[in-house]
Design an enzyme around this catalytic site. Structure first.
Site, PDB file in Angstrom:
ATOM      1  CE1 TYR A 141      17.986   6.302  23.800  1.00  0.00           C
ATOM      2  CE2 TYR A 141      18.531   4.885  21.950  1.00  0.00           C
ATOM      3  CZ  TYR A 141      18.185   5.037  23.274  1.00  0.00           C
ATOM      4  OH  TYR A 141      18.042   3.931  24.070  1.00  0.00           O
ATOM      5  CE  LYS A 189      14.278  14.221  38.127  1.00  0.00           C
ATOM      6  NZ  LYS A 189      13.796  13.582  39.377  1.00  0.00           N
ATOM      7  CG  ASP A 221      11.884  10.584  40.361  1.00  0.00           C
ATOM      8  OD1 ASP A 221      10.848  10.972  39.782  1.00  0.00           O
ATOM      9  OD2 ASP A 221      12.473  11.267  41.227  1.00  0.00           O
ATOM     10  CG  ASP A 245      16.240   2.105  26.077  1.00  0.00           C
ATOM     11  OD1 ASP A 245      15.872   1.081  25.477  1.00  0.00           O
ATOM     12  OD2 ASP A 245      17.369   2.228  26.594  1.00  0.00           O
ATOM     13  CG  ASP A 249      14.589  -3.135  28.750  1.00  0.00           C
ATOM     14  OD1 ASP A 249      13.991  -3.051  27.667  1.00  0.00           O
ATOM     15  OD2 ASP A 249      15.743  -3.592  28.860  1.00  0.00           O
TER      16      ASP A 249
HETATM   17  C1  IPM Z   1      15.694  -0.940  22.282  1.00  0.00           C
HETATM   18  C2  IPM Z   1      17.177  -1.130  22.319  1.00  0.00           C
HETATM   19  C3  IPM Z   1      17.833  -0.096  21.415  1.00  0.00           C
HETATM   20  C4  IPM Z   1      17.503   1.265  21.962  1.00  0.00           C
HETATM   21  C5  IPM Z   1      19.348  -0.263  21.218  1.00  0.00           C
HETATM   22  C6  IPM Z   1      19.695  -1.650  20.744  1.00  0.00           C
HETATM   23  C7  IPM Z   1      19.892   0.764  20.287  1.00  0.00           C
HETATM   24  O1  IPM Z   1      17.645  -1.077  23.622  1.00  0.00           O
HETATM   25  O2  IPM Z   1      15.108  -1.065  21.197  1.00  0.00           O
HETATM   26  O3  IPM Z   1      15.092  -0.680  23.332  1.00  0.00           O
HETATM   27  O4  IPM Z   1      18.179   1.749  22.878  1.00  0.00           O
HETATM   28  O5  IPM Z   1      16.542   1.879  21.473  1.00  0.00           O
HETATM   29 MN    MN Z   2      16.060  -0.905  25.129  1.00  0.00          MN
END
Ligand code: IPM
Ligand code: MN
Length: 366
Positions: A141, A189, A221, A245, A249
């Site tokens: 990032y 990894k 993985d 990230d 999710d």
């Molecule tokens: C998160 C989001 C952000 C990230 C984006 C919106 C920059 O996906 O907070 O997980 O990738 O960190």
């Molecule tokens: Mn995210």
């Protein structure tokens, strides 16, 4: 006591859920001797529209002078064509860097009342309670160099970590694990990446400072698979920025909806709290967004930045009650549930929270 909060509603459903977060703080102000003073500022697409930049100086200035920052969400399709550095998301990344919170805590919990909302079997998700600790200011990032080559025929990003960056986030993970079930799964990894080899070596060394916490290492993985097949085996999951990230999710699948997930970015000058769900432009403005990720983020703020552990626990219990009573937002809709709007959900949580505060402080609000 006075607690100054900068509220950044941002884009999409951000303003809708931020309003419900503020509602909770306002209710709390009526009871406790802590006065929450909220100042609203633009960020992301909203700030591009108003000031031509996703993170205006006046927004950053207000955040820097605050006890904490609450952010709704950033991101709007109308700015998709802009270069990376001018997109709404650049405002969020610059804000994270400026405030300095390098440890991003993202809990993913299975609540019995909504276990059916997970596509995974109840028996599989039941009892899952994971805390992702995502490194937030390093890796792909932020590291340089990055960009396109002159002809835009290739593009590149850099995965770089220093020992210090790994040490500081690892310590936060071990400290969190101490308050929980005393287990850290460090995800990397290391079979391919040098950054991961440094990561693994460093985490192993830091683990010696926490002999009461069990450490295991797992490839990313494999972790992606185990999160689905046996989520209850995890306690704290420590990992680098991009892996975190993605895996956080995936954690939403355990809870049943991304709308439920909260986050705290800690360790810097000012702590930043945001729901994980993002701006969700497809449902913005309809009053159907789930405000519980935002409300859980407020609970994290009370616990981590305001020193109000009891009130944080009350707020979490209030949300559980509302879910146990069969209420949910559209994202959690199932037969037999009562679907309510964003505002109604905020009000339901507020009512129960106020009931609990009332008992805790044993006097009535006027
Ligand atoms: C998160 C989001 C952000 C990230 C984006 C919106 C920059 O996906 O907070 O997980 O990738 O960190
Ligand atoms: Mn995210």
């Amino acid at each position: 006591m006075r607690f100054k909060l900068t509220v950044l509603p941002g884009d999409g459903v951000g303003p809708e859920v931020a309003r419900e977060a503020v509602r909770i703080l306002w209710a709390l102000s009526q009871f406790s001797d802590c006065e929450f003073v909220c100042e609203e500022k633009p960020v992301g697409g909203a700030a591009i529209r108003a000031h031509g930049t996703p993170l205006p100086e006046s927004t950053l200035e207000s955040c820097r002078k605050s006890d904490a920052v609450f952010l709704g969400a950033v991101g709007a399709p109308e700015f998709d064509h802009l270069p990376t550095q001018q997109k709404p998301e650049a405002g969020l990344l610059a804000l994270r860097a400026a405030l300095g919170g390098f440890a991003n805590l993202r809990p993913a919990v299975s609540f019995p009342a909504i276990a059916e909302c997970s596509p995974l079997q109840r028996s599989r998700v039941e009892g899952s309670d994971i805390l992702f600790v995502r490194e937030l200011l390093g890796g792909l990032y932020f590291a340089q160099p990055r960009g396109f080559d002159a002809e835009s025929e290739s593009a590149f990003n850099t995965m770089r970590y220093s020992t210090k960056e790994v040490e500081r986030v690892a310590r936060i993970a071990f400290e969190q694990a101490r308050e929980r079930r005393k287990k850290v799964t460090s995800v990397d990894k290391a079979n391919v990446l040098e950054t991961s080899q440094l990561w693994r070596r460093t985490v192993t060394r830091i683990a010696h400072e926490y002999p009461d916490v069990k450490l295991e290492h797992m490839y990313v993985d494999s972790c992606a698979m185990h999160l689905i097949t046996s989520p209850a085996r995890f306690d704290v999951v420590l990992t680098e920025n991009l892996f975190g990230d993605i895996l956080s999710d995936e954690g939403a699948v355990i809870t049943g909806s991304l709308g439920m997930l909260a986050s705290a970015s800690i360790g810097g000058a000012v702590d930043l709290y945001e729901p994980v769900h993002g701006s969700a432009p497809d449902i913005a403005g309809q009053g159907i967004a789930n405000p519980l990720g935002a409300i859980f983020s407020v609970a994290m703020m009370l616990r981590l930045s305001a020193g109000m552990q009891d009130e944080a626990a009350d707020l979490e219990a209030a949300v559980r009650q509302v879910l146990d009573d069969g209420f949910c937002t559209a994202d959690l809709a199932r037969p037999g549930k009562q679907v309510v709007s964003t505002v109604e959900m905020g009000e339901l949580v507020e009512q129960r929270f106020v009931g609990m505060l009332d008992r805790r402080y044993s006097y009535h609000a006027v």
